[in-house]
Design an enzyme around this catalytic site. Structure first.
Site, PDB file in Angstrom:
ATOM      1  N   ILE A 275      -6.891   6.514   1.911  1.00 31.98           N
ATOM      2  CA  ILE A 275      -7.288   6.703   0.512  1.00 31.98           C
ATOM      3  C   ILE A 275      -7.226   8.196   0.219  1.00 31.98           C
ATOM      4  O   ILE A 275      -7.822   9.006   0.929  1.00 31.98           O
ATOM      5  CB  ILE A 275      -8.698   6.163   0.234  1.00 31.98           C
ATOM      6  CG1 ILE A 275      -8.727   4.638   0.391  1.00 31.98           C
ATOM      7  CG2 ILE A 275      -9.165   6.558  -1.171  1.00 31.98           C
ATOM      8  CD1 ILE A 275     -10.072   4.015   0.093  1.00 31.98           C
TER       9      ILE A 275
ATOM     10  N   TYR B 133       3.739   9.846   2.696  1.00 33.18           N
ATOM     11  CA  TYR B 133       4.450   9.753   1.426  1.00 33.18           C
ATOM     12  C   TYR B 133       5.739  10.554   1.594  1.00 33.18           C
ATOM     13  O   TYR B 133       5.695  11.757   1.855  1.00 33.18           O
ATOM     14  CB  TYR B 133       3.612  10.331   0.280  1.00 33.18           C
ATOM     15  CG  TYR B 133       2.563   9.400  -0.253  1.00 33.18           C
ATOM     16  CD1 TYR B 133       2.911   8.157  -0.758  1.00 33.18           C
ATOM     17  CD2 TYR B 133       1.216   9.765  -0.282  1.00 33.18           C
ATOM     18  CE1 TYR B 133       1.949   7.294  -1.265  1.00 33.18           C
ATOM     19  CE2 TYR B 133       0.252   8.917  -0.792  1.00 33.18           C
ATOM     20  CZ  TYR B 133       0.621   7.674  -1.276  1.00 33.18           C
ATOM     21  OH  TYR B 133      -0.326   6.828  -1.775  1.00 33.18           O
TER      22      TYR B 133
ATOM     23  N   HIS C 277      -0.832  -1.916  -3.018  1.00 34.19           N
ATOM     24  CA  HIS C 277      -1.552  -0.673  -3.292  1.00 34.19           C
ATOM     25  C   HIS C 277      -2.852  -0.953  -4.035  1.00 34.19           C
ATOM     26  O   HIS C 277      -3.301  -0.157  -4.874  1.00 34.19           O
ATOM     27  CB  HIS C 277      -0.681   0.293  -4.097  1.00 34.19           C
ATOM     28  CG  HIS C 277      -0.865   1.735  -3.738  1.00 34.19           C
ATOM     29  ND1 HIS C 277       0.004   2.417  -2.921  1.00 34.19           N
ATOM     30  CD2 HIS C 277      -1.833   2.637  -4.061  1.00 34.19           C
ATOM     31  CE1 HIS C 277      -0.402   3.663  -2.776  1.00 34.19           C
ATOM     32  NE2 HIS C 277      -1.520   3.821  -3.450  1.00 34.19           N
TER      33      HIS C 277
ATOM     34  N   ARG D 254      -2.788  -0.724  -7.874  1.00 31.71           N
ATOM     35  CA  ARG D 254      -2.754   0.563  -8.558  1.00 31.71           C
ATOM     36  C   ARG D 254      -1.378   0.964  -9.081  1.00 31.71           C
ATOM     37  O   ARG D 254      -1.260   1.955  -9.797  1.00 31.71           O
ATOM     38  CB  ARG D 254      -3.264   1.662  -7.611  1.00 31.71           C
ATOM     39  CG  ARG D 254      -4.748   1.547  -7.327  1.00 31.71           C
ATOM     40  CD  ARG D 254      -5.189   2.486  -6.224  1.00 31.71           C
ATOM     41  NE  ARG D 254      -5.037   3.897  -6.549  1.00 31.71           N
ATOM     42  CZ  ARG D 254      -5.846   4.587  -7.341  1.00 31.71           C
ATOM     43  NH1 ARG D 254      -6.877   3.994  -7.926  1.00 31.71           N
ATOM     44  NH2 ARG D 254      -5.659   5.878  -7.552  1.00 31.71           N
TER      45      ARG D 254
ATOM     46  N   ASP E  63      -3.222  -5.413   3.463  1.00 32.40           N
ATOM     47  CA  ASP E  63      -4.301  -4.819   2.676  1.00 32.40           C
ATOM     48  C   ASP E  63      -4.151  -5.252   1.236  1.00 32.40           C
ATOM     49  O   ASP E  63      -3.148  -5.854   0.857  1.00 32.40           O
ATOM     50  CB  ASP E  63      -4.304  -3.284   2.792  1.00 32.40           C
ATOM     51  CG  ASP E  63      -3.198  -2.625   1.982  1.00 32.40           C
ATOM     52  OD1 ASP E  63      -3.298  -2.570   0.738  1.00 32.40           O
ATOM     53  OD2 ASP E  63      -2.224  -2.147   2.579  1.00 32.40           O
TER      54      ASP E  63
ATOM     55  N   ARG F 134     -12.580  -7.514   0.689  1.00 32.57           N
ATOM     56  CA  ARG F 134     -13.906  -7.084   0.253  1.00 32.57           C
ATOM     57  C   ARG F 134     -14.990  -7.377   1.281  1.00 32.57           C
ATOM     58  O   ARG F 134     -16.141  -6.991   1.092  1.00 32.57           O
ATOM     59  CB  ARG F 134     -14.273  -7.775  -1.081  1.00 32.57           C
ATOM     60  CG  ARG F 134     -13.315  -7.444  -2.223  1.00 32.57           C
ATOM     61  CD  ARG F 134     -13.430  -5.983  -2.606  1.00 32.57           C
ATOM     62  NE  ARG F 134     -12.537  -5.596  -3.679  1.00 32.57           N
ATOM     63  CZ  ARG F 134     -11.427  -4.886  -3.522  1.00 32.57           C
ATOM     64  NH1 ARG F 134     -11.065  -4.494  -2.300  1.00 32.57           N
ATOM     65  NH2 ARG F 134     -10.682  -4.540  -4.543  1.00 32.57           N
TER      66      ARG F 134
ATOM     67  N   ARG G 171     -11.047   0.276  -0.958  1.00 31.54           N
ATOM     68  CA  ARG G 171     -12.101   0.690  -1.881  1.00 31.54           C
ATOM     69  C   ARG G 171     -13.523   0.504  -1.346  1.00 31.54           C
ATOM     70  O   ARG G 171     -14.385   1.360  -1.595  1.00 31.54           O
ATOM     71  CB  ARG G 171     -11.942  -0.052  -3.209  1.00 31.54           C
ATOM     72  CG  ARG G 171     -10.806   0.476  -4.090  1.00 31.54           C
ATOM     73  CD  ARG G 171     -10.841  -0.224  -5.439  1.00 31.54           C
ATOM     74  NE  ARG G 171      -9.787   0.214  -6.343  1.00 31.54           N
ATOM     75  CZ  ARG G 171      -8.626  -0.425  -6.503  1.00 31.54           C
ATOM     76  NH1 ARG G 171      -8.355  -1.508  -5.775  1.00 31.54           N
ATOM     77  NH2 ARG G 171      -7.722   0.025  -7.367  1.00 31.54           N
TER      78      ARG G 171
END
Length: 432
Positions: free
Chosen positions: A101, A157, A323, A326, A354, A358, A378
């Site tokens: 993250i 990235y 993602h 997102r 992923d 939760r 998250r």
């Protein structure tokens, strides 16, 4: 991992309760998210919680888990349960990973090291973000203080500068990372209304680019840019002054030198120029293989044909991910894409998952559908915001405990035994 992980966690929580102590973080995900929102600035919460467009993909990720139903089998000896998995030749205590993250300092100052330390304490591999606020070497040092040789991977990235790509990968190897996770779905930044409404991109203020500003190749690019005469700057506004102050704070080096060189602003501009490479193709993976001996994971694979192409390219694992919703609004739920990718791979390489995890029950469902390991995103960022390193450690403990309890109650003795047979063949409808 002990077969009593679930019972041990419950016992600890209930014993603390007798003494009047409550958990550091809310145990339920909705309550955890609300608690984090109260702690975070408006911009920070928008960046962490937000998704693309109308956020239909993020909703779809959650709904995909709601549609799956576990059908327990009874009168089976589940007194001993094994949560371990084998991944890249290493037997790991659980199938959990800490997802990368970016800009974790939005949740907590020093958040990259804090979250990684929590993962190290529980034997969970931490995937170090390319968009971290602390250099990988610093984070690795923090992990080593907790658990020598703690497992870590590096998320890449793919920059438009090949020299920078090679340098980041080389640093990851020197830092003891066990795999390179290439994120494929962010060559163009998604349309994120929450951030756009605030005009807020942390990178444009110098946040989340510590892997770059600590890299010798990037530093040279910045020096070259800073020496080029630029045109007149617009009249500064209070917001622009605050943004420049943020750039100064986050750029390494003495303040006087930073002011003299102009490198903090040049670093932000250089990052925005080289961050991604939209021209990347399958043929480019050969470049990465030439520059690393580490296993290569392709993250963001959702189509079975892409999974087959990944096998042809000789990668070592694929990661089914959208993602966390997102990047594309209206995208397929990652969990719905998982079975097709698993079938296409047909056991030749591990499939990691992923997007939408939760809790431990979600992890069990993804593992039953063929994932070898699952990454948490998250939830741990929220735990970090609420209670720092201890919060992340508690979040991971709770997730492992729920996974263990779910296996036992479903009549399953190990993660290796999990398969689609524990799920109802007919997905349940989702009420709206």
């Amino acid at each position: 991992m002990s077969s009593s992980a679930g019972r041990d966690a419950q016992s600890e929580i209930y014993r603390d309760g007798v003494a009047g102590r409550r958990p550091r973080i809310p145990v339920g995900y909705p309550q955890l998210e609300r608690a984090a929102q109260r702690r975070l600035s408006r911009a920070a919460f928008a960046y962490i919680a937000g998704s693309a467009g109308l956020e239909r993909t993020a909703d779809a990720n959650t709904e995909a888990f709601r549609r799956r139903r576990i059908v327990p089998r009874v009168l089976r000896d589940v007194s001993a349960r094994d949560l371990s998995v084998e991944l890249f030749g290493v037997r790991r205590p659980t199938p959990l990973l800490l997802a990368p993250i970016g800009v974790l300092e939005l949740a907590r100052r020093g958040g990259d090291a804090a979250a990684a330390r929590a993962a190290a304490a529980l034997g969970v591999p931490a995937v170090l973000s390319n968009q971290a606020s602390q250099p990988m070497e610093e984070v690795v040092g923090a992990m080593e203080d907790v658990a020598p040789a703690a497992s870590r991977w590096f998320q890449l990235y793919w920059s438009s500068s090949r020299d920078l790509v090679a340098s980041l990968v080389e640093r990851a190897e020197r830092s003891g990372c066990e795999a390179i996770v290439v994120t494929l779905d962010t060559h163009v930044l998604g349309w994120r209304p929450r951030d756009l409404a605030l005009g807020y991109l942390p990178f444009s203020r110098g946040l989340g680019i510590a892997q770059y500003t600590s890299d010798p190749v990037f530093q040279q690019l910045v020096r070259e840019r800073a020496t080029v005469a630029s045109g007149p700057r617009p009249t500064p506004t209070p917001a622009a002054v605050a943004a420049f102050a943020s750039m100064l704070r986050h750029h390494p080096g003495p303040l006087r030198e930073k002011l003299r060189s102009g490198e903090p602003l040049a670093a932000v501009e250089t990052f925005l120029d080289v961050f991604a490479d939209p021209s990347l193709t399958w043929d480019d993976l050969a470049f990465l293989r030439e520059h690393t001996r580490l296993p290569i994971v392709l993250k963001g694979v959702l189509h079975p044909d892409d999974a087959r192409r990944a096998l042809d390219a000789g990668v070592d694992a694929v990661q089914v991910s959208n993602h966390g919703g997102r990047q594309i609004d209206g995208e397929v739920a990652a969990l719905d894409a998982l079975p097709g990718v698993v079938a296409a791979v047909d056991g030749r390489v591990p499939v990691i998952f992923d997007s939408g995890i939760r809790g431990g029950a979600d992890a069990a469902i993804a593992l039953a559908l063929g994932a070898r390991a699952v990454a948490i995103g998250r939830p741990y960022a929220y735990a970090l915001a609420v209670a720092g390193e201890a919060g992340v450690r508690e979040l991971l403990r709770n997730t492992i405990a729920e996974l263990d309890i779910t296996l036992g109650l479903a009549g399953v003795r190990s993660v290796a035994e999990l398969d689609a047979g524990i799920l109802s063949p007919t997905p349940a409808p989702v009420a709206h």
